[in-house]
Design an enzyme around this catalytic site. Sequence first.
Site, mmCIF file in Angstrom:
data_model
loop_
_atom_site.group_PDB
_atom_site.id
_atom_site.type_symbol
_atom_site.label_atom_id
_atom_site.label_comp_id
_atom_site.label_asym_id
_atom_site.label_seq_id
_atom_site.Cartn_x
_atom_site.Cartn_y
_atom_site.Cartn_z
ATOM 1 N N ALA A 123 0.871 -1.111 -0.150
ATOM 2 C CA ALA A 123 -0.265 0.037 -0.101
ATOM 3 C C ALA A 123 0.909 1.204 -0.014
ATOM 4 C CB ALA A 123 -0.989 -0.038 1.012
ATOM 5 N N GLU A 135 -0.692 -4.696 2.896
ATOM 6 C CA GLU A 135 0.670 -3.939 3.303
ATOM 7 C C GLU A 135 1.521 -4.592 4.381
ATOM 8 O OE1 GLU A 135 2.523 -1.465 2.309
ATOM 9 O OE2 GLU A 135 3.663 -1.792 4.048
ATOM 10 N N HIS A 195 -8.576 35.344 -3.825
ATOM 11 C CA HIS A 195 -9.892 34.768 -3.179
ATOM 12 C C HIS A 195 -11.013 34.634 -4.217
ATOM 13 C CE1 HIS A 195 -13.242 33.787 -0.422
ATOM 14 N NE2 HIS A 195 -13.774 34.803 -1.158
HETATM 15 P P1 NAI Z 1 6.761 2.088 -2.082
HETATM 16 O O1 NAI Z 1 8.111 2.120 -1.459
HETATM 17 O O2 NAI Z 1 6.146 3.425 -2.221
HETATM 18 O O3 NAI Z 1 5.751 1.274 -1.476
HETATM 19 C C1 NAI Z 1 5.858 -0.188 -1.509
HETATM 20 C C2 NAI Z 1 5.086 -0.687 -0.395
HETATM 21 O O4 NAI Z 1 5.232 -2.210 -0.288
HETATM 22 C C3 NAI Z 1 5.582 -0.280 1.059
HETATM 23 O O5 NAI Z 1 4.503 0.369 2.108
HETATM 24 C C4 NAI Z 1 6.136 -1.559 1.695
HETATM 25 O O6 NAI Z 1 5.946 -1.622 2.932
HETATM 26 C C5 NAI Z 1 5.361 -2.398 1.041
HETATM 27 N N1 NAI Z 1 5.818 -3.742 0.997
HETATM 28 C C6 NAI Z 1 7.118 -4.275 0.867
HETATM 29 N N2 NAI Z 1 7.215 -5.545 1.065
HETATM 30 C C7 NAI Z 1 6.158 -6.136 1.000
HETATM 31 C C8 NAI Z 1 5.543 -7.224 1.401
HETATM 32 N N3 NAI Z 1 6.232 -8.430 1.073
HETATM 33 N N4 NAI Z 1 4.219 -7.553 1.440
HETATM 34 C C9 NAI Z 1 3.470 -6.466 1.751
HETATM 35 N N5 NAI Z 1 3.860 -5.270 1.279
HETATM 36 C C10 NAI Z 1 5.032 -4.886 1.425
HETATM 37 O O7 NAI Z 1 6.951 1.391 -3.549
HETATM 38 P P2 NAI Z 1 5.959 1.302 -4.936
HETATM 39 O O8 NAI Z 1 4.617 1.813 -4.470
HETATM 40 O O9 NAI Z 1 6.468 0.056 -5.366
HETATM 41 O O10 NAI Z 1 6.576 2.539 -5.603
HETATM 42 C C11 NAI Z 1 8.073 2.691 -6.160
HETATM 43 C C12 NAI Z 1 8.377 4.192 -6.063
HETATM 44 O O11 NAI Z 1 8.207 4.866 -7.030
HETATM 45 C C13 NAI Z 1 7.860 4.959 -4.917
HETATM 46 O O12 NAI Z 1 8.584 4.921 -3.634
HETATM 47 C C14 NAI Z 1 8.040 6.483 -5.618
HETATM 48 O O13 NAI Z 1 9.456 6.683 -5.290
HETATM 49 C C15 NAI Z 1 7.944 6.101 -7.000
HETATM 50 N N6 NAI Z 1 6.542 6.673 -7.469
HETATM 51 C C16 NAI Z 1 6.216 7.718 -7.206
HETATM 52 C C17 NAI Z 1 4.779 8.295 -7.660
HETATM 53 C C18 NAI Z 1 4.531 9.638 -7.181
HETATM 54 O O14 NAI Z 1 5.476 10.639 -7.261
HETATM 55 N N7 NAI Z 1 3.088 10.098 -7.274
HETATM 56 C C19 NAI Z 1 3.744 7.420 -7.974
HETATM 57 C C20 NAI Z 1 4.354 5.997 -7.940
HETATM 58 C C21 NAI Z 1 5.723 5.563 -7.637
#
Ligand code: NAI
Length: 486
Positions: A194, A216, A465
């Site tokens: 999540a 998560e 505003h």
């Molecule tokens: P993330 O690091 O944001 O989230 C990954 C989540 O998966 C974490 O909450 C983590 O605790 C959980 N997790 C890890 N291993 C797990 C497991 N075995 N079982 C269940 N949960 C687990 O990484 P995400 O969503 O993959 O995105 C990668 C990166 O891409 C982000 O950190 C961000 O830097 C970038 N991104 C940025 C966006 C934006 O700026 N709006 C949008 C999408 C991605």
Amino acid sequence: MDNLFDVAVIGAGPGGYVAAIRCAQLGLNTVCIDDWKNGQGKPSLGGTCLNVGCIPSKALLESSENFERAGHKFAEHGIRVAGLSVDVPAMIARKDKIVKAFTGGIGMLFKKNKVTAIHGRGTLQKRADKDDSWEIRVSAEGKAQSVCARHIIIATGSTPRVLKSAPVDGMNVLDNAGALALQQIPGKLAIIGAGVIGLELGSVWRRLGAEVTLLEAQADFLPAADEQVAKEAYKALTRDTGLVIHTGVEISSTRTDEQGVEIEYVDRDRNAQKLKVDKLIVAVGRVPNTTGLGAEETGLKCDERGYISVDEFCQTNLPDVYAIGDVVRGPMLAHKASEEGVAVAERIASIRQGGADSAGHVDLGMMPWVIYTAPEIAWVGKTEQALKAEGITYKTGQFPFMANGRARALGETAGFVKVLADAETDRILGVHMVGPYVSEMIAEAVVAMEFSASSEDLARIVHAHPSLSESLHEAALDADKRAIHI
Ligand code: NAI
Ligand code: FAD
């Protein structure tokens, strides 16, 4: 030698292509080597961000939000919509068209700036003793060529982290690329993780009608965000968007068949659970991409997590070799990668002119974060929990969108703006937002913080505003306990 360049950039994501353009603007003869291929097997510039990240996800978020508004929000404006339906292939085709326009646009920017683009996988070779240039072998479709350059910028990005208990098969178990290309709305969708991708893509498919469950591992929801913001976002995303979020879970196994995917996991109370879904997205973070780069052969130093080790100027341990973006420490964000690209290009140009002092730098502490859910989440600087942990005394000012005229007109009143300022100096230390269009509003906070503004500075600046930005104004006033409209 016509294959000898001033700068070779490896990778054409938002780090690499921006670095290459800035190098060329500064008069450096620049080549950019990139191996990305799109779904049709054609080279496509722009890396993760343009092909399967920022741009396509925001296109689908916008489309799905329009559907959500038409189905659930127009009625309160007195607009009745009958016979509403979704054409998913048309929605995906619109997203693909936007991606094509942008990825093709980089090719045009390269031409305009006289950046040479080469398609293929770049592998760093040894440095030639005689002219201090680096050689890069570029391979594509079984053929190889060599280019040489005096300076190297590595911008090879990241790839999705693999979870052994949930291997991606591209059919029922998907990564971000698969999740952005679904041609049908899954009845039931689960997402492992999540985090940012899970919440954004979960919102897309939930709004279009899927039942979405996020699993998560961490006990707390969005621990990187300010606790109060995370709490408000959790409330809105579960209550209004309808996401089901289970935190503190441990994935045991996944099994796929023609009917879908069965996930076995242990919940936060240590009870074994089973969940049967049509599709599963795995979004458990990303890992730096150094595969085939020649890191070991050249002695390029990486840290224990696989990131290329760099100093504050993105200089690696190898002379004249820099690394930027997702492949180095710091947040994995497109704007961070691009700013590092600009800073490194300016540093190289400056060094070549005999001095490095005028070169740009990137302050990772001033990096804005945005999560494009509804409500949106955005922040810059320190969270309240970080200030407490660091023993910094601070004051807070807060203002809810419920009391903002523009938010009321929009019908988007969930959330608030919070300003954290130093208790003694009043300097702004962090700004945290959850609410409508805070992705745009956060820029004002970044500018204020970059100019070392106090909360009083923001409080004394006129805001139009009615506008959402008045909430930041009022939050700044509230830091001195003199907000007007609450
Ligand atoms: P993330 O690091 O944001 O989230 C990954 C989540 O998966 C974490 O909450 C983590 O605790 C959980 N997790 C890890 N291993 C797990 C497991 N075995 N079982 C269940 N949960 C687990 O990484 P995400 O969503 O993959 O995105 C990668 C990166 O891409 C982000 O950190 C961000 O830097 C970038 N991104 C940025 C966006 C934006 O700026 N709006 C949008 C999408 C991605
Ligand atoms: P990348 O964009 O990954 O580009 C690296 C490029 O290098 C790729 O084209 C790759 O094929 C190429 N390459 C790798 N190795 C070699 C080699 N040896 N030779 C030649 N080429 C090579 N960030 C935001 O700021 N805002 C967002 O809204 C946002 N949304 C996202 C949504 C999703 C679904 C995902 C997955 C990511 C999102 N991100 C977002 C993160 C953003 O995409 C990355 O931070 C950004 O793309 C990193 O840029 P980069 O240039 O470092 O690497």
